[in-house]
Design a protein around this motif. Sequence first.
Motif, PDB file in Angstrom:
ATOM      1  N   ALA A  64       5.217   4.465  -7.718  1.00 19.12           N
ATOM      2  CA  ALA A  64       4.584   3.786  -6.593  1.00 19.12           C
ATOM      3  C   ALA A  64       5.656   3.320  -5.609  1.00 19.12           C
ATOM      4  CB  ALA A  64       3.763   2.595  -7.068  1.00 19.12           C
ATOM      5  N   ASN A  65       5.525   3.752  -4.363  1.00 15.57           N
ATOM      6  CA  ASN A  65       6.424   3.298  -3.294  1.00 15.57           C
ATOM      7  C   ASN A  65       7.900   3.476  -3.638  1.00 15.57           C
ATOM      8  OD1 ASN A  65       4.202   2.340  -1.684  1.00 15.57           O
ATOM      9  ND2 ASN A  65       4.056   0.612  -3.082  1.00 15.57           N
ATOM     10  N   SER A  76       0.841  -1.207   0.000  1.00 14.66           N
ATOM     11  CA  SER A  76       0.000   0.000   0.000  1.00 14.66           C
ATOM     12  C   SER A  76       0.867   1.246   0.000  1.00 14.66           C
ATOM     13  CB  SER A  76      -0.900   0.009   1.237  1.00 14.66           C
ATOM     14  OG  SER A  76      -1.750  -1.099   1.225  1.00 14.66           O
ATOM     15  N   GLY A  77       0.357   2.298  -0.622  1.00 16.84           N
ATOM     16  CA  GLY A  77       1.090   3.555  -0.618  1.00 16.84           C
ATOM     17  C   GLY A  77       0.563   4.513  -1.663  1.00 16.84           C
ATOM     18  N   ASP A  78       1.248   5.640  -1.766  1.00 15.86           N
ATOM     19  CA  ASP A  78       0.880   6.656  -2.749  1.00 15.86           C
ATOM     20  C   ASP A  78       1.262   6.184  -4.140  1.00 15.86           C
ATOM     21  OD1 ASP A  78      -0.159   8.383  -0.857  1.00 15.86           O
ATOM     22  OD2 ASP A  78       1.756   9.397  -0.546  1.00 15.86           O
ATOM     23  N   VAL A  79       0.327   6.334  -5.065  1.00 18.65           N
ATOM     24  CA  VAL A  79       0.538   5.907  -6.443  1.00 18.65           C
ATOM     25  C   VAL A  79       0.152   7.055  -7.363  1.00 18.65           C
ATOM     26  CG1 VAL A  79      -0.176   4.301  -8.258  1.00 18.65           C
ATOM     27  CG2 VAL A  79       0.086   3.490  -5.903  1.00 18.65           C
ATOM     28  N   LYS A  80       1.068   7.390  -8.244  1.00 13.55           N
ATOM     29  CA  LYS A  80       0.820   8.441  -9.218  1.00 13.55           C
ATOM     30  C   LYS A  80       0.972   7.828 -10.607  1.00 13.55           C
ATOM     31  CE  LYS A  80       2.051  13.261  -9.920  1.00 13.55           C
ATOM     32  NZ  LYS A  80       2.932  14.348  -9.461  1.00 13.55           N
ATOM     33  N   ASP A  95      -3.659   9.961  -8.575  1.00  9.49           N
ATOM     34  CA  ASP A  95      -2.720  10.602  -7.652  1.00  9.49           C
ATOM     35  C   ASP A  95      -3.287  10.436  -6.252  1.00  9.49           C
ATOM     36  OD1 ASP A  95      -0.687  12.000  -6.480  1.00  9.49           O
ATOM     37  OD2 ASP A  95      -1.305  13.964  -7.211  1.00  9.49           O
ATOM     38  N   GLY A  96      -2.981   9.296  -5.651  1.00  3.10           N
ATOM     39  CA  GLY A  96      -3.506   9.034  -4.319  1.00  3.10           C
ATOM     40  C   GLY A  96      -3.067   7.673  -3.821  1.00  3.10           C
ATOM     41  N   SER A  97      -3.508   7.361  -2.633  1.00  2.00           N
ATOM     42  CA  SER A  97      -3.129   6.111  -1.987  1.00  2.00           C
ATOM     43  C   SER A  97      -3.950   4.943  -2.524  1.00  2.00           C
ATOM     44  CB  SER A  97      -3.341   6.253  -0.479  1.00  2.00           C
ATOM     45  OG  SER A  97      -2.887   5.096   0.174  1.00  2.00           O
ATOM     46  N   LEU A  98      -3.276   3.812  -2.741  1.00  2.00           N
ATOM     47  CA  LEU A  98      -3.935   2.589  -3.177  1.00  2.00           C
ATOM     48  C   LEU A  98      -3.444   1.428  -2.316  1.00  2.00           C
ATOM     49  CD1 LEU A  98      -3.662   2.820  -7.085  1.00  2.00           C
ATOM     50  CD2 LEU A  98      -5.710   3.154  -5.697  1.00  2.00           C
ATOM     51  N   PRO A  99      -4.292   0.435  -2.094  1.00  2.00           N
ATOM     52  CA  PRO A  99      -3.855  -0.747  -1.351  1.00  2.00           C
ATOM     53  C   PRO A  99      -2.968  -1.636  -2.230  1.00  2.00           C
ATOM     54  CG  PRO A  99      -6.111  -1.035  -2.085  1.00  2.00           C
ATOM     55  CD  PRO A  99      -5.708   0.373  -2.441  1.00  2.00           C
TER      56      PRO A  99
END
Length: 79
Positions: free
Chosen positions: A66-67, A18-22, A38-42
């Motif tokens: 991502a991450n 999980s983390g911020d993904v652009k 542009d936001g957090s995804l599992p």
Amino acid sequence: FPNPFNNRSTVNFNIPKSGDVKLVLYDIQGREAMMINDGSLPAGAHNMTFNASNLSTGAYLLKLDANGETQTVSTILMK
């Protein structure tokens, strides 16, 4: 991965944690053409659908951050 892609396309990708993904689509000159996510995804598999009907036919770069990892691929928009 859609290549070439049409006006309405889906990008499939996996992220290990999980983390911020652009996810951004850039024109070939490096200008941002479209912000897809542009936001957090599992963690896990994801499908992002976007509509590129307002963009011109041509070459684009799709960049996934991502991450702390980055992947960039080139693709062609065909109308």
